[in-house]
Enzyme design. Structure first.
Site, PDB file in Angstrom:
ATOM      1  N   CYS A   1      -3.536   1.267   6.489  1.00 28.32           N
ATOM      2  CA  CYS A   1      -3.910   0.477   7.667  1.00 28.32           C
ATOM      3  C   CYS A   1      -4.580   1.332   8.732  1.00 28.32           C
ATOM      4  O   CYS A   1      -5.323   0.819   9.561  1.00 28.32           O
ATOM      5  CB  CYS A   1      -2.676  -0.189   8.243  1.00 28.32           C
ATOM      6  SG  CYS A   1      -1.363   1.000   8.587  1.00 28.32           S
TER       7      CYS A   1
ATOM      8  N   ASN B   1       0.805  -1.234   0.000  1.00 25.70           N
ATOM      9  CA  ASN B   1       0.000   0.000   0.000  1.00 25.70           C
ATOM     10  C   ASN B   1       0.835   1.280   0.000  1.00 25.70           C
ATOM     11  O   ASN B   1       0.473   2.249  -0.657  1.00 25.70           O
ATOM     12  CB  ASN B   1      -1.030  -0.020   1.140  1.00 25.70           C
ATOM     13  CG  ASN B   1      -0.409  -0.169   2.493  1.00 25.70           C
ATOM     14  OD1 ASN B   1       0.654  -0.776   2.643  1.00 25.70           O
ATOM     15  ND2 ASN B   1      -1.038   0.371   3.505  1.00 25.70           N
TER      16      ASN B   1
ATOM     17  N   GLU C   1       3.522  -5.070  12.286  1.00 24.06           N
ATOM     18  CA  GLU C   1       2.531  -4.009  12.106  1.00 24.06           C
ATOM     19  C   GLU C   1       1.439  -4.587  11.211  1.00 24.06           C
ATOM     20  O   GLU C   1       1.669  -4.824  10.025  1.00 24.06           O
ATOM     21  CB  GLU C   1       3.179  -2.762  11.506  1.00 24.06           C
ATOM     22  CG  GLU C   1       4.121  -2.108  12.505  1.00 24.06           C
ATOM     23  CD  GLU C   1       4.887  -0.901  11.978  1.00 24.06           C
ATOM     24  OE1 GLU C   1       4.600  -0.454  10.853  1.00 24.06           O
ATOM     25  OE2 GLU C   1       5.780  -0.426  12.695  1.00 24.06           O
TER      26      GLU C   1
ATOM     27  N   GLU D   1       7.646   0.419  16.936  1.00 22.64           N
ATOM     28  CA  GLU D   1       8.811   0.965  16.244  1.00 22.64           C
ATOM     29  C   GLU D   1       8.679   2.482  16.213  1.00 22.64           C
ATOM     30  O   GLU D   1       7.616   3.022  16.489  1.00 22.64           O
ATOM     31  CB  GLU D   1       8.948   0.355  14.849  1.00 22.64           C
ATOM     32  CG  GLU D   1       9.224  -1.155  14.925  1.00 22.64           C
ATOM     33  CD  GLU D   1       9.844  -1.723  13.658  1.00 22.64           C
ATOM     34  OE1 GLU D   1      10.606  -1.014  12.990  1.00 22.64           O
ATOM     35  OE2 GLU D   1       9.559  -2.890  13.347  1.00 22.64           O
TER      36      GLU D   1
HETATM   37  P1  NAD Z   1      -0.087  -9.356   3.088  1.00 24.83           P
HETATM   38  O1  NAD Z   1      -0.055  -9.861   4.480  1.00 24.83           O
HETATM   39  O2  NAD Z   1      -0.914 -10.065   2.108  1.00 24.83           O
HETATM   40  O3  NAD Z   1       1.381  -9.337   2.458  1.00 24.83           O
HETATM   41  C1  NAD Z   1       2.424  -8.595   3.065  1.00 24.83           C
HETATM   42  C2  NAD Z   1       3.744  -9.252   2.700  1.00 24.83           C
HETATM   43  O4  NAD Z   1       3.824 -10.536   3.293  1.00 24.83           O
HETATM   44  C3  NAD Z   1       3.952  -9.456   1.207  1.00 24.83           C
HETATM   45  O5  NAD Z   1       5.295  -9.163   0.897  1.00 24.83           O
HETATM   46  C4  NAD Z   1       3.653 -10.935   1.032  1.00 24.83           C
HETATM   47  O6  NAD Z   1       4.291 -11.527  -0.066  1.00 24.83           O
HETATM   48  C5  NAD Z   1       4.202 -11.486   2.329  1.00 24.83           C
HETATM   49  N1  NAD Z   1       3.648 -12.782   2.731  1.00 24.83           N
HETATM   50  C6  NAD Z   1       2.388 -13.245   2.538  1.00 24.83           C
HETATM   51  N2  NAD Z   1       2.254 -14.471   3.093  1.00 24.83           N
HETATM   52  C7  NAD Z   1       3.448 -14.787   3.662  1.00 24.83           C
HETATM   53  C8  NAD Z   1       3.950 -15.918   4.375  1.00 24.83           C
HETATM   54  N3  NAD Z   1       3.175 -16.967   4.648  1.00 24.83           N
HETATM   55  N4  NAD Z   1       5.228 -15.903   4.783  1.00 24.83           N
HETATM   56  C9  NAD Z   1       6.027 -14.843   4.549  1.00 24.83           C
HETATM   57  N5  NAD Z   1       5.622 -13.738   3.868  1.00 24.83           N
HETATM   58  C10 NAD Z   1       4.336 -13.703   3.434  1.00 24.83           C
HETATM   59  O7  NAD Z   1      -0.489  -7.819   3.205  1.00 24.83           O
HETATM   60  P2  NAD Z   1      -0.793  -6.812   2.005  1.00 24.83           P
HETATM   61  O8  NAD Z   1      -2.079  -7.240   1.376  1.00 24.83           O
HETATM   62  O9  NAD Z   1       0.429  -6.658   1.188  1.00 24.83           O
HETATM   63  O10 NAD Z   1      -1.018  -5.441   2.789  1.00 24.83           O
HETATM   64  C11 NAD Z   1      -2.249  -5.021   3.311  1.00 24.83           C
HETATM   65  C12 NAD Z   1      -2.337  -5.337   4.788  1.00 24.83           C
HETATM   66  O11 NAD Z   1      -1.251  -4.724   5.469  1.00 24.83           O
HETATM   67  C13 NAD Z   1      -3.574  -4.796   5.458  1.00 24.83           C
HETATM   68  O12 NAD Z   1      -4.084  -5.753   6.343  1.00 24.83           O
HETATM   69  C14 NAD Z   1      -3.068  -3.591   6.229  1.00 24.83           C
HETATM   70  O13 NAD Z   1      -3.858  -3.207   7.334  1.00 24.83           O
HETATM   71  C15 NAD Z   1      -1.718  -4.048   6.622  1.00 24.83           C
HETATM   72  N6  NAD Z   1      -0.854  -2.905   6.920  1.00 24.83           N
HETATM   73  C16 NAD Z   1      -0.533  -2.629   8.219  1.00 24.83           C
HETATM   74  C17 NAD Z   1       0.246  -1.526   8.528  1.00 24.83           C
HETATM   75  C18 NAD Z   1       0.586  -1.167   9.951  1.00 24.83           C
HETATM   76  O14 NAD Z   1       1.444  -0.316  10.142  1.00 24.83           O
HETATM   77  N7  NAD Z   1      -0.034  -1.773  10.946  1.00 24.83           N
HETATM   78  C19 NAD Z   1       0.716  -0.712   7.496  1.00 24.83           C
HETATM   79  C20 NAD Z   1       0.370  -1.031   6.189  1.00 24.83           C
HETATM   80  C21 NAD Z   1      -0.404  -2.140   5.911  1.00 24.83           C
END
Ligand code: NAD
Length: 501
Positions: A303, A170, A269, A482
């Site tokens: 998020c 995002n 996060e 963090e």
């Molecule tokens: P996602 O969890 O689908 O993917 C994030 C990353 O994790 C990607 O690089 C993906 O390839 C990797 N990944 C997926 N499965 C994995 C596994 N089993 N093992 C290791 N790596 C794996 O998230 P997304 O769709 O890319 O992002 C959106 C989500 O992120 C939303 O839920 C949002 O709320 C959250 N988010 C949180 C914050 C925060 O600061 N709390 C900030 C931004 C986004």
């Protein structure tokens, strides 16, 4: 090759370009890995090709990173390490347009947004942590010993070793550098696995690292997916000491399981289902301006976005009307078109998910104040993954769209009558990332702000934060904090030295 054409800001069309995004390991781009396409979500067309790192490439990256920690990078004098981090910030700034166009191509986000938020913050993260690492104190205690003497205890910070940075799509450059900068400031070597949707700016950062003379292996990039791919290979690798992850709660949970056998340090996060609260004494125009931005910025793919809004009954109708007007004033379109204020969702799959929630809201009997569908767009944008900004009212707290994180340009607005009631409603969620309270009553601002079960509680604002402060989530929204010294505490390990005097 696709017929993708890169458009510049003036709208002129250049030669068809497919960017090649290779893995960056040990200070150089390497061949190998299975190719996969990267789609421009504003048009639905392929604009780049990345190469999925296999087990051999991950091993190579871990070996290079370990060598860097034990060698040139881990032992580098602090002043030199800080100078290199500042050089990385300058390097991003000197290639600002390259980063900007790469981020826009991967995400489809409006030019102005990427220009004022994503790329500047990507550079700023390196400056902030170059400063933070220079200004840390050392914990020291002089103690009395049983024999009547003294001993001096003091803690020295050391890098953890190899840190895997797994990042989402995002805010790709911003969120990735938010982890890479403090990890490297502490002398760790990093292996970044950017989202498979948005690998371009992370790859460009490899070019910058090489150009500024970063020691080989201090910064590595591996491309690929999560399960059974580069992500999982990193989370299970014995040579990786820590994982810093930003993404979905479900993914965090899977990573926690995968990391358990090798007992890695974890910083997470995760997702949110954030509440905004508007009291009748608030500056209503400011609340409408602030919360419409909060709901729709980056097409709701933040998020911290408030997908649940609670408004004191006396101003409810005025607030809903104001939000409706703001939503309907947004213009979806191509990133470089001057009037565009709303980008697409990241992928066709994510659009299906968001539209599924739009359908669920309708099924649950929501009043659709505005939106609820797909905008009719012409030209190149017709192939993009756009949805209408959407506002609902009339649902109870257990409706699906009031419970689950949607990650789209939408929110539900409900009325409330008392402070106690709204505090209970706002906290009635499995998540605990952020909240935004709007009031002109200072005592109430503090009282309600503190009562929120979240990592950050905004008052009369949203998405504002000094980067030295703690950031993270409670409940399903994360593990750890963090920001400033909190980052340093995660990315370094103290050794207490006790000297009998
Ligand atoms: P996602 O969890 O689908 O993917 C994030 C990353 O994790 C990607 O690089 C993906 O390839 C990797 N990944 C997926 N499965 C994995 C596994 N089993 N093992 C290791 N790596 C794996 O998230 P997304 O769709 O890319 O992002 C959106 C989500 O992120 C939303 O839920 C949002 O709320 C959250 N988010 C949180 C914050 C925060 O600061 N709390 C900030 C931004 C986004």
């Amino acid at each position: 090759m696709s017929d993708m054409a890169i458009k510049n800001r003036a709208g002129t069309v250049g030669a068809p370009v497919i960017r090649e995004l290779r893995n960056f390991v040990g200070g150089r781009f390497i061949d190998g890995g299975a190719p996969f396409d990267i789609i421009d979500p504003a048009t639905g067309r392929v604009h780049a090709r990345a190469y999925e790192a296999n087990a051999a490439i991950i091993d190579q990256a871990v070996a290079a990173a370990r060598k860097a920690v034990a060698g040139d990078w881990g032992t580098m004098p602090l002043a030199k390490r800080r100078a290199l981090l500042v050089a990385v910030a300058t390097g991003i700034e000197s290639r600002f347009d390259d980063f900007l166009e790469a981020e826009i191509a991967d995400t489809g986000k409006p030019y102005e947004l990427a220009h004022h938020l994503d790329i500047p913050r990507g550079a700023a993260n390196f400056r902030v942590f170059a400063d933070t690492i220079a200004n840390l104190s050392t914990e020291t205690f002089e103690m009395d010993t049983p024999d009547g003497g003294k001993a001096l205890n003091y803690a020295v910070r050391k890098p953890l070793g190899v840190v895997a940075v797994i990042s989402p799509w995002n805010l790709p450059l911003l969120l990735m550098t938010w982890k890479v900068a403090p990890a490297m400031a502490c002398g760790n070597a990093v292996i970044v696995k950017p989202s498979e949707e948005t690998p371009s700016t992370t790859t460009l950062l490899g070019e910058v690292m090489a150009a500024v003379g970063m020691p080989d292996g201090a910064f590595n990039v591996v491309h690929g997916f999560g399960p059974d791919s580069a992500g999982e290979l990193l989370t299970t690798h014995r040579g990786v000491r820590a994982i810093t992850f930003t993404g979905e709660t479900r993914t965090g949970s899977a990573i926690m399981r995968a990391a358990a056998p090798t007992v890695k340090a974890l910083s997470f996060e995760l997702g949110g289902k954030n509440a905004a609260i508007v009291f009748a004494d608030a500056d209503l125009d400011a609340a409408i301006a602030g919360l419409s931005r909060a709901a729709f910025l980056n097409t709701g793919q933040v998020c911290l976005a408030p997908e649940r809004m609670y408004v004191e009954r006396a101003v409810f109708d005025r607030f809903v009307a104001g939000m409706k007007a703001k939503a309907e004033a947004l213009t979806p379109g191509l990133p470089h078109d001057a009037g565009t204020s709303l980008g697409p969702l990241i992928s066709a799959e994510h659009r299906d998910k968001v539209l599924g929630y739009y359908a669920a809201a309708a099924r649950d009997g929501a009043t659709v104040v505005t939106g609820g569908g797909v905008p009719a767009l012409a030209g190149d944008a017709a192939g993009g993954f756009f949805v209408e900004p959407t506002i609902w009212t009339g649902l109870g707290p257990d409706a699906t769209v009031c419970r689950e994180e949607i990650f789209g340009p939408c929110c539900h607005i409900a009325p409330f009558d008392t402070e106690n009631e709204v505090v209970r409603l706002a906290n009635d969620t499995d998540y605990g990332l952020a909240s935004s309270v709007w009031t002109t009553n200072l005592s109430r601002a503090h009282r309600v702000g503190k009562a929120m079960e979240v990592g950050i509680s905004w008052v009369n604002c949203w998405f504002l934060r000094d980067l030295r402060t703690p950031f993270g989530g409670t409940k399903l929204s994360g593990v750890g904090r963090e920001g400033g010294e909190h980052s340093i505490n995660f990315y370094s390990e103290p050794t207490n030295i006790c000297i009998k005097l």
